[in-house]
Design a protein around this motif. Structure first.
Motif, PDB file in Angstrom:
ATOM      1  N   MET A 151      10.321  25.916  46.962  1.00 25.58           N
ATOM      2  CA  MET A 151      10.393  26.882  45.881  1.00 25.58           C
ATOM      3  C   MET A 151       9.669  28.164  46.282  1.00 25.58           C
ATOM      4  O   MET A 151       8.486  28.135  46.614  1.00 25.58           O
ATOM      5  N   THR A 152      10.385  29.271  46.274  1.00 22.47           N
ATOM      6  CA  THR A 152       9.773  30.576  46.489  1.00 22.47           C
ATOM      7  C   THR A 152       9.498  31.219  45.125  1.00 22.47           C
ATOM      8  O   THR A 152       9.994  30.756  44.093  1.00 22.47           O
ATOM      9  N   LYS A 153       8.736  32.299  45.131  1.00 27.23           N
ATOM     10  CA  LYS A 153       8.449  32.974  43.866  1.00 27.23           C
ATOM     11  C   LYS A 153       9.717  33.529  43.236  1.00 27.23           C
ATOM     12  O   LYS A 153       9.870  33.508  42.010  1.00 27.23           O
ATOM     13  N   ASN A 154      10.644  34.011  44.053  1.00 24.77           N
ATOM     14  CA  ASN A 154      11.898  34.536  43.508  1.00 24.77           C
ATOM     15  C   ASN A 154      12.705  33.435  42.819  1.00 24.77           C
ATOM     16  O   ASN A 154      13.228  33.622  41.715  1.00 24.77           O
ATOM     17  N   ILE A 155      12.821  32.294  43.484  1.00 26.56           N
ATOM     18  CA  ILE A 155      13.574  31.184  42.889  1.00 26.56           C
ATOM     19  C   ILE A 155      12.850  30.663  41.653  1.00 26.56           C
ATOM     20  O   ILE A 155      13.475  30.329  40.642  1.00 26.56           O
ATOM     21  N   ILE A 189       6.065  22.987  33.255  1.00 27.81           N
ATOM     22  CA  ILE A 189       6.209  23.203  34.690  1.00 27.81           C
ATOM     23  C   ILE A 189       4.826  23.273  35.330  1.00 27.81           C
ATOM     24  O   ILE A 189       3.851  23.663  34.675  1.00 27.81           O
ATOM     25  N   SER A 190       4.738  22.865  36.580  1.00 32.20           N
ATOM     26  CA  SER A 190       3.431  22.770  37.254  1.00 32.20           C
ATOM     27  C   SER A 190       2.938  24.101  37.800  1.00 32.20           C
ATOM     28  O   SER A 190       1.801  24.196  38.255  1.00 32.20           O
ATOM     29  N   ASP A 191       3.775  25.131  37.766  1.00 35.28           N
ATOM     30  CA  ASP A 191       3.373  26.434  38.290  1.00 35.28           C
ATOM     31  C   ASP A 191       4.207  27.508  37.600  1.00 35.28           C
ATOM     32  O   ASP A 191       5.437  27.446  37.632  1.00 35.28           O
ATOM     33  N   GLY A 192       3.527  28.477  36.991  1.00 36.93           N
ATOM     34  CA  GLY A 192       4.235  29.512  36.266  1.00 36.93           C
ATOM     35  C   GLY A 192       4.360  30.832  36.997  1.00 36.93           C
ATOM     36  O   GLY A 192       5.018  31.751  36.508  1.00 36.93           O
ATOM     37  N   ASP A 193       3.750  30.929  38.179  1.00 36.01           N
ATOM     38  CA  ASP A 193       3.816  32.208  38.888  1.00 36.01           C
ATOM     39  C   ASP A 193       3.687  32.094  40.408  1.00 36.01           C
ATOM     40  O   ASP A 193       3.569  33.101  41.101  1.00 36.01           O
ATOM     41  N   GLY A 194       3.722  30.881  40.938  1.00 33.99           N
ATOM     42  CA  GLY A 194       3.648  30.695  42.384  1.00 33.99           C
ATOM     43  C   GLY A 194       2.243  30.589  42.932  1.00 33.99           C
ATOM     44  O   GLY A 194       2.065  30.542  44.152  1.00 33.99           O
ATOM     45  N   ARG A 195       1.245  30.472  42.083  1.00 36.08           N
ATOM     46  CA  ARG A 195      -0.144  30.456  42.557  1.00 36.08           C
ATOM     47  C   ARG A 195      -0.506  29.181  43.333  1.00 36.08           C
ATOM     48  O   ARG A 195      -1.484  29.174  44.076  1.00 36.08           O
ATOM     49  N   THR A 196       0.279  28.108  43.158  1.00 34.18           N
ATOM     50  CA  THR A 196      -0.020  26.875  43.901  1.00 34.18           C
ATOM     51  C   THR A 196       0.657  26.824  45.260  1.00 34.18           C
ATOM     52  O   THR A 196       0.494  25.858  46.003  1.00 34.18           O
ATOM     53  N   PHE A 197       1.444  27.843  45.582  1.00 31.92           N
ATOM     54  CA  PHE A 197       2.142  27.850  46.864  1.00 31.92           C
ATOM     55  C   PHE A 197       1.165  28.240  47.971  1.00 31.92           C
ATOM     56  O   PHE A 197       0.336  29.128  47.794  1.00 31.92           O
ATOM     57  N   ASN A 198       1.271  27.579  49.105  1.00 30.51           N
ATOM     58  CA  ASN A 198       0.548  27.991  50.300  1.00 30.51           C
ATOM     59  C   ASN A 198       1.527  28.735  51.183  1.00 30.51           C
ATOM     60  O   ASN A 198       2.528  28.173  51.617  1.00 30.51           O
ATOM     61  N   GLY A 199       1.251  29.988  51.478  1.00 30.22           N
ATOM     62  CA  GLY A 199       2.254  30.789  52.162  1.00 30.22           C
ATOM     63  C   GLY A 199       3.260  31.274  51.149  1.00 30.22           C
ATOM     64  O   GLY A 199       2.911  31.679  50.045  1.00 30.22           O
ATOM     65  N   TRP A 200       4.536  31.193  51.478  1.00 28.99           N
ATOM     66  CA  TRP A 200       5.544  31.807  50.609  1.00 28.99           C
ATOM     67  C   TRP A 200       6.456  30.803  49.929  1.00 28.99           C
ATOM     68  O   TRP A 200       7.378  31.192  49.222  1.00 28.99           O
ATOM     69  N   TYR A 201       6.209  29.500  50.099  1.00 26.08           N
ATOM     70  CA  TYR A 201       6.925  28.540  49.255  1.00 26.08           C
ATOM     71  C   TYR A 201       6.070  27.322  48.991  1.00 26.08           C
ATOM     72  O   TYR A 201       5.014  27.138  49.604  1.00 26.08           O
ATOM     73  N   GLY A 202       6.521  26.505  48.034  1.00 25.51           N
ATOM     74  CA  GLY A 202       5.738  25.338  47.648  1.00 25.51           C
ATOM     75  C   GLY A 202       6.589  24.319  46.922  1.00 25.51           C
ATOM     76  O   GLY A 202       7.824  24.379  46.935  1.00 25.51           O
ATOM     77  N   VAL A 203       5.897  23.368  46.281  1.00 25.34           N
ATOM     78  CA  VAL A 203       6.570  22.305  45.530  1.00 25.34           C
ATOM     79  C   VAL A 203       6.211  22.438  44.053  1.00 25.34           C
ATOM     80  O   VAL A 203       5.126  22.900  43.704  1.00 25.34           O
ATOM     81  N   VAL A 204       7.150  22.020  43.201  1.00 24.82           N
ATOM     82  CA  VAL A 204       7.002  22.203  41.756  1.00 24.82           C
ATOM     83  C   VAL A 204       7.517  20.965  41.041  1.00 24.82           C
ATOM     84  O   VAL A 204       8.508  20.364  41.458  1.00 24.82           O
ATOM     85  N   LEU A 205       6.833  20.599  39.954  1.00 22.71           N
ATOM     86  CA  LEU A 205       7.305  19.553  39.050  1.00 22.71           C
ATOM     87  C   LEU A 205       7.697  20.165  37.716  1.00 22.71           C
ATOM     88  O   LEU A 205       6.972  21.011  37.168  1.00 22.71           O
ATOM     89  N   LEU A 206       8.830  19.740  37.171  1.00 23.58           N
ATOM     90  CA  LEU A 206       9.204  19.996  35.792  1.00 23.58           C
ATOM     91  C   LEU A 206       9.118  18.668  35.041  1.00 23.58           C
ATOM     92  O   LEU A 206       9.663  17.660  35.517  1.00 23.58           O
TER      93      LEU A 206
END
Length: 305
Positions: A87-91, A107-124
């Protein structure tokens, strides 16, 4: 897979932190943080429980078409928990703008703050579920900023579910993946006995020695695809023979089941599993486009009778 990830400090230390849920505020027309255990859930009891996992592909190639179709797939799934990788911030912003996400999910992240670098993982997670905690763990010495995000959910008075999503280390990094899976297992083991589900892009083939070695290190866990479909059904979730878009951008042929849903439970049993997103959604520049370079998975669990 995700070989294109940004490489980070290999000395990143394992660190577990509590993170907030995010919930859509209809009055303010935006997402706001919400602490666990202050739920407004209905405490609904679940006779069936559906999950989805999907590596959504960080690439900006054909992204508007892909993301809209991905959102349609997720909406139609009616899953209680959705796990997304790459998941990127744009997506993420596109996902957060979807009415079905705003109405149905934390959702586990509302703005990408849990991403390391430019993508990460998310739970809904379905807003009707009682979530007692939501945590994030850094995988130490990951060169790709890989992490585990997991939640503890009270399904009913008798069933505690711990469920997480990972994107394990890519490329020729089997020892790293083994270490990362052990960290996941240890995180789940710290709580009293209950059901555990881990899903995501595991980045190793479902056939071969690494698969054998990894599951030897996961006593009591089952691979839901194999449990339901049998060992002879390959269930490729990365398939350049079917997905010409993947073949073009992968630079070679590959048929693998990298994506997994695995389960450890004495009380829930898997009853269904199927592949998502394995049909072309359109054509651009004479190339068949798919929602992602991976296919997704959805599974249903029921209480053991």
């Amino acid at each position: 897979m995700g070989q294109g990830s940004t490489h980070l400090n290999s000395q990143m230390q394992q660190q577990e932190t509590s993170i907030p849920l995010w919930k859509y505020d209809k009055e303010r027309h935006g997402w706001s943080q919400k602490q666990c255990n202050t739920t407004d859930s209905s405490n609904k009891e679940w006779s069936q429980f559906r999950v989805v996992t999907y590596n959504v592909w960080f690439s900006d190639k054909y992204q508007p078409m892909r993301v809209q179709n991905l959102c349609d797939i997720l909406n139609k799934s009616n899953a209680q928990v959705i796990a997304l990788q790459e998941m990127t911030k744009n997506i993420l912003q596109s996902l957060l703008a979807q009415p079905f996400v705003q109405e149905k999910y934390y959702i586990s992240d509302g703005d990408g703050r849990t991403f390391n670098g430019w993508y990460g993982v998310v739970l809904l997670i379905d807003i009707h579920l009682h979530i007692s905690r939501l945590n994030l763990i850094n995988f130490p010495q990951s060169n790709m900023g890989r992490r585990l995000v997991f939640a503890e959910i009270k399904l009913d008075n008798n069933e505690i579910l711990r469920i997480g999503t990972v994107h394990l280390e890519s490329l020729n990094n089997a020892p790293q993946r083994l270490c990362q899976l052990n960290i996941c297992q240890n995180a789940f083991n710290r709580s009293p006995a209950g059901t555990c589900i881990l899903m995501g892009d595991f980045n190793f083939h479902a056939q071969g020695q690494e698969n054998i070695d990894q599951f030897k290190a996961l006593p009591g866990w089952i691979d839901v695809w194999t449990n339901i479909m049998g060992i002879d059904n390959r269930g490729y979730t990365f398939d350049t023979e079917t997905n010409s878009m993947t073949k073009l951008h992968n630079g070679g042929a590959d048929q693998s089941r990298y994506d997994r849903i695995i389960l450890r439970s004495n009380t829930l049993i898997p009853t269904e599993i199927e592949i998502l997103g394995n049909k072309s959604i359109g054509i651009e520049e004479d190339l068949h486009i798919f929602p992602s370079d991976h296919f997704g998975l959805t599974a249903v669990f029921e209480q053991r009778k």
